[in-house]
Design a protein around this motif. Sequence first.
Motif, PDB file in Angstrom:
ATOM      1  N   LEU A 232       0.836  -1.205   0.000  1.00 12.48           N
ATOM      2  CA  LEU A 232       0.000   0.000   0.000  1.00 12.48           C
ATOM      3  C   LEU A 232       0.869   1.253   0.000  1.00 12.48           C
ATOM      4  O   LEU A 232       0.572   2.236  -0.667  1.00 12.48           O
ATOM      5  N   LYS A 233       1.963   1.182   0.774  1.00  7.01           N
ATOM      6  CA  LYS A 233       2.878   2.321   0.815  1.00  7.01           C
ATOM      7  C   LYS A 233       3.524   2.510  -0.539  1.00  7.01           C
ATOM      8  O   LYS A 233       3.631   3.625  -1.042  1.00  7.01           O
ATOM      9  N   SER A 236       1.289   4.311  -2.795  1.00  7.15           N
ATOM     10  CA  SER A 236       1.165   5.762  -2.644  1.00  7.15           C
ATOM     11  C   SER A 236       2.423   6.480  -3.121  1.00  7.15           C
ATOM     12  O   SER A 236       2.343   7.559  -3.709  1.00  7.15           O
ATOM     13  N   TYR A 237       3.612   5.875  -2.912  1.00  7.09           N
ATOM     14  CA  TYR A 237       4.832   6.531  -3.384  1.00  7.09           C
ATOM     15  C   TYR A 237       4.902   6.522  -4.907  1.00  7.09           C
ATOM     16  O   TYR A 237       5.303   7.505  -5.526  1.00  7.09           O
ATOM     17  N   GLY A 239       2.384   6.610  -6.830  1.00 10.58           N
ATOM     18  CA  GLY A 239       1.437   7.637  -7.226  1.00 10.58           C
ATOM     19  C   GLY A 239       2.066   9.010  -7.137  1.00 10.58           C
ATOM     20  O   GLY A 239       1.937   9.843  -8.041  1.00 10.58           O
ATOM     21  N   LEU A 240       2.796   9.234  -6.036  1.00 12.10           N
ATOM     22  CA  LEU A 240       3.443  10.525  -5.821  1.00 12.10           C
ATOM     23  C   LEU A 240       4.455  10.802  -6.931  1.00 12.10           C
ATOM     24  O   LEU A 240       4.474  11.881  -7.531  1.00 12.10           O
ATOM     25  N   GLN A 281      -2.456   3.225 -11.634  1.00 11.39           N
ATOM     26  CA  GLN A 281      -3.688   3.318 -10.826  1.00 11.39           C
ATOM     27  C   GLN A 281      -4.331   1.951 -10.648  1.00 11.39           C
ATOM     28  O   GLN A 281      -4.761   1.593  -9.557  1.00 11.39           O
ATOM     29  N   ALA A 284      -2.386  -0.088  -8.187  1.00 11.26           N
ATOM     30  CA  ALA A 284      -2.616   0.381  -6.819  1.00 11.26           C
ATOM     31  C   ALA A 284      -3.987  -0.084  -6.341  1.00 11.26           C
ATOM     32  O   ALA A 284      -4.149  -0.539  -5.207  1.00 11.26           O
TER      33      ALA A 284
END
Length: 346
Positions: A232-233, A236-237, A239-240, A281, A284
Amino acid sequence: MSRTDASSIAVVVPVHNEAAVLGDFHARLAAVLDGLEETASVLYVNDGSTDASADVIAGLSRGDPRVGSLALSRNFGKEAAITAGLDHAPGEAVIILDADLQDPPELIPELVARWRSGFDVVYGQRTDRRADSWLKRTTAEPFYRLMQRTGRVRIPSQAGDYRLLSRRAVDAIVSLREHHRFMKGLYAWVGYPQAAVPYTRESRAGGESKWTYWRLWNLALEGITSFTAAPLKIASYLGLVTAGGVFVYGLVIIARTLLMGRDVPGYASIMVVVLFPGGIQLMALGAIGEYLGRTFNEVKRRPLYFVDTYDPGSQARGDAAPLPIINPPGSTVRGSRETGRIARGG
Ligand code: UDP
Ligand code: MG
């Protein structure tokens, strides 16, 4: 034999369609148990076998007073079968052993000796995995390295379910009622002094392994999702990073348009900007889905298994006693409901 018997050892054997090997297995196990100083018992957990395993176990039970049997209401999988065995096993130490003779019962005296010297979890460590396929061998090592890095617990590589657990380790493990049971992780998670005993893992004595590669892959997913939220982390990274990249790229396009005028051709860049973040996406979302699905399964808080019949064996019953009433009607035992014929009918 009661749970407080200071020198009793119980062997838990999960059984799913092992009729072909059970006879040989018990002969070898019994010979080893005969040589132990401690009182020993064996609990065969029939995990919804569709072959003659139930009959074979009944025969073993008649022939050897140490043999108890626990039959689950259907096939719940090895992890649940082991948990059912641990829930019911008497003894100050419990040994978990596969029925297929891949793990030699002859190692038991050594496991017991290490337990006597103060270890709570004594696991068999495979020194030689020639019996396993090439793919299994080459993927196992990186997997455990990854698990050690991302999760907080150190799961020993090259260890399976073959191990001895002290009473307090058993109690700790059965108190974890999670549905997605990555057992190797749970053994490590409860802590307590742990020791390894090296041994050579053999090929199956008969029957066939239930571990297809698809199931192994799912086991790996289970291990990761049970012990770390790292994916999950990572999502998000990722995505960033992509958002940052696309933002910068956007600035470049705007600047170029302002300085050099309208620039219509741009098919390639549009495709990249649309498809790349789109793929990320979806990945994720997939990762979130893996966790969400497991959360869904856990919140239902269903029991891990149901018991069809339970017989602790004539040694534990005391020979003359009639079939035991496991628990009074309506009561529950540690999250498992005894719905068996014996429990109901007495
Ligand atoms: N087993 C079980 N329930 C299952 C699958 C397997 O109780 O749904 C038992 C099986 O009878 C054996 C042990 O778990 O005693 C290990 O199974 P297997 O040999 O297929 O696994 P492997 O040794 O290949 O990891
Ligand atoms: Mg096996």
